[in-house]
Structure formats: structure tokens, C-alpha cells
Design a protein around this motif. Structure first.
Motif, mmCIF file in Angstrom:
data_model
loop_
_atom_site.group_PDB
_atom_site.id
_atom_site.type_symbol
_atom_site.label_atom_id
_atom_site.label_comp_id
_atom_site.label_asym_id
_atom_site.label_seq_id
_atom_site.Cartn_x
_atom_site.Cartn_y
_atom_site.Cartn_z
ATOM 1 N N ALA A 11 46.970 44.630 30.895
ATOM 2 C CA ALA A 11 47.628 43.421 31.402
ATOM 3 C C ALA A 11 49.037 43.737 31.895
ATOM 4 O O ALA A 11 49.472 43.235 32.933
ATOM 5 C CB ALA A 11 47.668 42.356 30.306
ATOM 6 N N GLY A 71 49.282 45.018 35.290
ATOM 7 C CA GLY A 71 49.050 44.094 36.390
ATOM 8 C C GLY A 71 47.651 43.532 36.489
ATOM 9 O O GLY A 71 47.368 42.750 37.400
ATOM 10 N N GLN A 72 46.762 43.909 35.569
ATOM 11 C CA GLN A 72 45.405 43.373 35.632
ATOM 12 C C GLN A 72 45.354 41.988 34.979
ATOM 13 O O GLN A 72 45.952 41.758 33.930
ATOM 14 C CB GLN A 72 44.420 44.313 34.934
ATOM 15 C CG GLN A 72 44.250 45.657 35.631
ATOM 16 C CD GLN A 72 43.004 46.389 35.161
ATOM 17 O OE1 GLN A 72 41.982 45.775 34.904
ATOM 18 N NE2 GLN A 72 43.098 47.704 35.062
ATOM 19 N N SER A 73 44.622 41.080 35.623
ATOM 20 C CA SER A 73 44.468 39.732 35.084
ATOM 21 C C SER A 73 43.414 39.720 33.979
ATOM 22 O O SER A 73 42.655 40.688 33.811
ATOM 23 C CB SER A 73 44.056 38.761 36.195
ATOM 24 O OG SER A 73 42.749 39.080 36.654
ATOM 25 N N SER A 74 43.357 38.611 33.254
ATOM 26 C CA SER A 74 42.333 38.465 32.211
ATOM 27 C C SER A 74 40.937 38.562 32.814
ATOM 28 O O SER A 74 40.038 39.171 32.227
ATOM 29 C CB SER A 74 42.506 37.122 31.489
ATOM 30 O OG SER A 74 43.753 37.055 30.834
ATOM 31 N N ASP A 113 40.093 40.226 35.511
ATOM 32 C CA ASP A 113 39.848 41.621 35.887
ATOM 33 C C ASP A 113 39.393 42.439 34.679
ATOM 34 O O ASP A 113 38.438 43.212 34.755
ATOM 35 C CB ASP A 113 41.113 42.250 36.486
ATOM 36 C CG ASP A 113 41.481 41.635 37.831
ATOM 37 O OD1 ASP A 113 40.577 41.108 38.498
ATOM 38 O OD2 ASP A 113 42.677 41.673 38.180
ATOM 39 N N GLU A 137 36.155 36.097 29.616
ATOM 40 C CA GLU A 137 37.601 35.999 29.860
ATOM 41 C C GLU A 137 38.309 35.404 28.653
ATOM 42 O O GLU A 137 39.441 35.780 28.345
ATOM 43 C CB GLU A 137 37.843 35.141 31.099
ATOM 44 C CG GLU A 137 39.282 35.148 31.573
ATOM 45 C CD GLU A 137 39.473 34.447 32.903
ATOM 46 O OE1 GLU A 137 40.629 34.162 33.257
ATOM 47 O OE2 GLU A 137 38.454 34.175 33.579
ATOM 48 N N GLU A 147 41.604 36.719 26.606
ATOM 49 C CA GLU A 147 42.779 35.879 26.348
ATOM 50 C C GLU A 147 43.114 35.840 24.857
ATOM 51 O O GLU A 147 44.285 35.833 24.473
ATOM 52 C CB GLU A 147 42.523 34.464 26.874
ATOM 53 C CG GLU A 147 42.463 34.389 28.395
ATOM 54 C CD GLU A 147 42.019 33.027 28.893
ATOM 55 O OE1 GLU A 147 41.547 32.228 28.046
ATOM 56 O OE2 GLU A 147 42.128 32.773 30.101
#
Length: 206
Positions: free
Chosen positions: A38, A41-44, A46, A55, A59
Motif C-alpha cells: 500500500a 502505491g497499490q490500492s486495496s 490492486d 478487498e 482493508e
């Protein structure tokens, strides 16, 4: 996909060892791994796609990653369980997490004890006043709620004073309606205190 080529006569033994001796990754190790991704730069979403998980699971792990370092260290020492660590995620302030951790005897095994300490001054969603008003009406009036990321049924009202005001406002409307119907006296009782004005002697007809 890494591929290890072994002789056929030893393949069965290698396969058995891989499946029997494998040790699952510790929850906090997974937390640290997801946190690193995270931060890169990776989103949840991703991360979830990359590992084939939900997801929401990502989180939850990222919420654990944001815990106070003292709480995470205590988990690794065995001073608290994973359920207890999840309970600490109800608040983001490390100082409050650390204060509650310090106040409770170790090891901490009951997540409910942590929730009760962290949510002091708040109202549960199943409180009869909150049920009477409704969360939608409370939020429409600007009220904030705290949701437990690990238990969707665990919801707390951050502003009990606003919730009580909304209850009184709604009951005032009920009282006014009763008065227009012809009742001479209507008194509202939200918190089940005793009606002092209700005491009196019985009147016998003459």
C-alpha cells in the motif's frame, strides 16, 4: 510461477513435505506485507486482485497495520489475541489505544473489554433510544457513527446527546398530537425515570 523439477521417485515425498510442513503466514506478517504494498502505491483493490482475496480482507489487514507499535508488539509477544488487536482498530489515535492497553491486565483475551473502554461515552446502535430514532435520521441530522471494520453489526453512535435530542423532538410531536386529541396532560419519559407527578391518592366517586 516458480517450478522445481525433482526425480519422479521422490516427487511424492516432496509433495507431502510441502503440504504437511507448510506454516501459514502469521497475521501480522501478512499485515506488514500488505502495508508495504500500500505504501508503494497499490490500492486495496490492486492487492486483493494480486492475491485472490477480498478487498475487505485487505482493508482489515491495513487497519491492523495502522495500529500503535505497542499494540502490534504486544500481539507478537502473546499479550493479546488477534480478536483483541482487531478491537483496538475501533479508534485511530495511538495514544488512546496505548492508554487502554496499559489499563487492562495482561494477557488481554476479551475483545469486548477493549471495545467497552474505547467506546466509553458512545451509544450502541441497539440502544432503545437509537432504535427509536433510527440511524438514518441521526446521520441526516449530521450525526457521526463508528463502524467496526471486523463486525458489520457492531455500530456506535458518536454523539449520544444529538440522538437523545432527536428522540425528545420526535416524542414532542407525539405529545402534541395527543394533546390535540383532547388529553389534558401528557408527560414524556425517555430514560425510564419515575414520574414524580404521577404519585397521588385514589379518588373515589361521590
Amino acid at each position: 510461477v516458480p517450478c522445481q523439477i525433482v526425480e519422479s521417485e521422490g516427487a511424492g515425498e516432496v509433495s507431502l513435505a510441502e503440504n504437511v510442513q507448510r506454516v501459514a503466514m502469521d497475521a501480522m506478517d501478512e499485515v506488514d506485507a500488505f502495508s508495504s504494498l500500500a505504501e508503494a502505491g497499490q490500492s486495496s483493490a490492486d492487492i486483493a486482485r494480486r492475491f485472490g482475496i477480498s478487498e475487505r480482507h485487505v482493508e482489515q489487514r491495513l487497519a491492523l497495520a495502522a495500529l500503535s507499535p505497542k499494540i502490534k508488539a504486544a500481539y507478537r509477544r502473546g499479550d493479546l489475541t488477534l480478536d483483541v488487536a482487531r478491537a483496538f482498530c475501533l479508534v485511530e489515535e495511538h495514544a488512546k489505544q496505548d492508554a487502554v492497553f496499559k489499563a487492562l491486565s495482561k494477557p488481554i483475551t476479551h475483545a469486548s473489554s477493549v471495545r467497552n473502554q474505547l467506546m466509553q461515552g458512545r451509544m450502541r446502535r441497539n440502544d432503545r433510544v437509537a432504535v427509536f430514532v433510527g440511524l438514518e435520521a441521526y446521520e441526516a441530522a449530521g450525526g457521526k457513527i463508528t463502524r467496526d471494520l471486523f463486525d458489520t453489526d457492531d455500530v456506535y453512535v458518536d454523539d449520544p446527546a444529538l440522538m437523545n435530542k432527536l428522540a425528545h423532538d420526535r416524542l414532542d410531536a407525539v405529545r402534541d398530537d395527543a394533546l390535540t386529541q383532547g388529553w389534558a396532560w401528557v408527560e414524556v419519559n425517555v430514560h425510564q425515570q419515575r414520574f414524580e407527578s404521577a404519585y397521588g391518592a385514589r379518588l373515589h366517586p361521590t
